[in-house]
Design an enzyme around this catalytic site. Structure first.
Site, short mmCIF file in Angstrom:
data_model
loop_
_atom_site.label_atom_id
_atom_site.label_comp_id
_atom_site.label_asym_id
_atom_site.label_seq_id
_atom_site.Cartn_x
_atom_site.Cartn_y
_atom_site.Cartn_z
N CYS A 38 0.73 -1.09 0.02
CA CYS A 38 0.16 -0.25 -0.02
C CYS A 38 0.85 1.28 0.00
O CYS A 38 0.37 2.61 -0.26
CB CYS A 38 -0.75 0.14 1.65
N ASN A 39 2.04 0.82 0.58
CA ASN A 39 2.93 2.71 1.18
C ASN A 39 3.97 1.95 -0.65
O ASN A 39 4.91 3.58 -0.71
CB ASN A 39 3.55 2.70 1.67
N SER A 99 9.95 2.90 5.90
CA SER A 99 8.65 3.08 5.97
C SER A 99 7.82 4.64 6.38
O SER A 99 9.06 4.92 7.47
CB SER A 99 8.45 1.47 7.29
N GLN A 158 6.32 -5.37 9.82
CA GLN A 158 5.31 -6.28 7.81
C GLN A 158 6.37 -6.34 6.93
O GLN A 158 5.85 -6.88 6.23
CB GLN A 158 3.99 -5.23 8.06
N THR A 186 -2.80 -6.92 7.65
CA THR A 186 -3.21 -5.69 8.82
C THR A 186 -4.28 -5.20 9.81
O THR A 186 -4.14 -4.97 10.54
CB THR A 186 -2.73 -4.60 7.96
#
Length: 424
Positions: free
Chosen positions: A50-51, A107, A114, A191
């Protein structure tokens, strides 16, 4: 040979761009094989979360432009739009970037655990696709080893700081007492599992897990005393939900403005707190326009994350030093590996020349030549052949003024300038 790491992340691209560049799990194998077929990449792996969406490559000669063009074309983006938010790292900088990513240093949530599992999954998929060879494989193993050292030897992984934790922390700020709140969790992945754990620890009144398959939702629900439903049951559950947190791999929104609007009417406009952690987004952005909805995306969690990171900042420097040591060790091993290849080729050449001279010697012995003469001729022939190619190259280097190479040759052959004088 060149290592390249290129891509976009939460620091360089908005969630709108990131969701357009994201790869679905179903796309990865075909995309990897196409990447190696169309670009000069001999080895490749893709990390898509997602990032971030990042490509890790090994090429004969660095050609990031061709890879960026492929990435833009694959996702139907203009090359200019992608260039504006993409980054490219090469060789030791690429190695450093991969190790920082795996260690959680790059991150949104410093030190989040994760990402290491996600990188291991990226490596496993690339192996399945047949796009990881010995060089990129060694880099991944060195990356995992360094990340493990960072986790073991620093405090960067202490305290429950993650996007999931940040989402629950934000819910605590909005709802004074979570014991009276009900939560709807959409998805059943890693998540959402973390979100469920944090909500359970905070004593949330009721948790509902909605997922495409009831079996996966039931496994998660059982762990935290929650209730499992299918995605089709969300409208009914939405009416009773004060907190909605979503993280699925859907390519299209699964919760629209209309459904939320209807739920609000039934709730008599009692507010709903929503966090959409997914990329691409699970909740239509228009939902945020509703008066009684507080909708947050992963990008909105920055402030909450920053507040919870202070305890980890001290460990970050120690982690960076461990990453630096990991990069240096890997690059040294890589250089040694290159020397091994040269030595292997040189040994094979020398053994071929030796076998040729031994064969000549055997023929001479069969023809009656004395053993002493055969040995002398064998020694001369072997010496001449072993020295021929280096002698030709050294003369050429000298004629070209390459005195630096001559100095390296003297060091390589362990020659002492005064040895000739002492032997006279």
């Amino acid at each position: 040979m060149a290592f390249i790491a290129l891509g976009i992340n939460h620091k360089t691209a908005s969630v709108d761009v990131r969701e357009r560049v994201a790869f679905t799990p179903e796309q990865l194998v075909e995309a990897l094989q196409q990447l190696c077929r169309i670009t000069p990449s001999r080895e490749a792996a893709i990390l898509s979360t997602c990032n971030r969406s990042e490509l890790y490559l090994e090429q004969d000669h660095p050609s990031a432009d061709e890879v960026l063009a492929w990435l833009a074309g694959y996702h139907n983006l203009s090359l200019e739009e992608l260039r504006a938010c993409a980054y490219v790292h090469q060789d030791d900088a690429a190695v450093r970037h991969m190790m920082r990513v795996a260690s959680g240093l790059d991150s949104m949530v410093l030190g989040e655990p994760q990402i290491l599992g996600q990188m291991k999954s990226a490596y496993a998929v690339a192996r399945e696709a047949g796009t990881v060879g010995p060089l990129l494989g060694r880099l991944f193993q060195a990356t995992f080893s360094t990340a493990k050292t960072v986790r073991t030897d620093t405090a960067i992984g202490e305290n429950p700081v993650s996007v999931a934790f940040a989402a629950v922390s934000l819910a605590k700020q909005i709802f004074a007492d979570l014991h009276r709140s009900q939560a709807l969790l959409i998805g059943a992945g890693e998540t959402i599992t973390l979100v469920a754990r944090h909500l359970h620890e905070q004593g949330v009144k009721r948790i509902v897990v909605a997922n495409r398959t009831l079996e996966r939702a039931s496994i998660l629900a059982e762990e935290f005393g929650a209730h499992a439903v299918l995605l089709a049951d969300m409208p009914q559950e939405l009416v009773n939900s004060d907190i909605v947190i979503s993280s699925t791999a859907s390519q299209l929104p699964i919760l629209g403005k209309g459904a939320v609007e209807r739920a609000l009417k039934q709730r008599r406009h009692k507010p709903i707190f929503m966090v959409d952690i997914a990329v691409p987004r699970d909740i239509e952005p228009e939902v945020g326009e509703l008066d009684d909805v507080y909708l947050y995306t992963v990008d909105d969690l920055h402030e909450v994350v920053a507040e919870n990171l202070k305890s980890r900042q001290g460990a970050a420097q120690a982690a960076e030093e461990l990453v630096g040591a990991g990069v240096e060790d890997f690059m040294q091993r890589l250089r040694e590996l290159a020397a091994v290849d040269v030595l292997r080729a040189y040994r094979q050449q020398a053994e071929r020349l030796r076998d040729e001279e031994v064969l000549k010697a055997q023929r001479l012995l069969q023809n009656g030549t004395s053993a002493e003469e055969v040995l002398a001729q064998l020694a001369r022939g072997l010496t001449n052949k072993l020295l021929h190619a280096p002698s030709v190259q050294l003369k050429k280097l000298s004629a070209d003024g390459r005195f630096d190479a001559l100095a390296v040759a003297q060091e390589l052959f362990a020659l002492d300038e005064g040895s000739d004088k002492r032997s006279q």
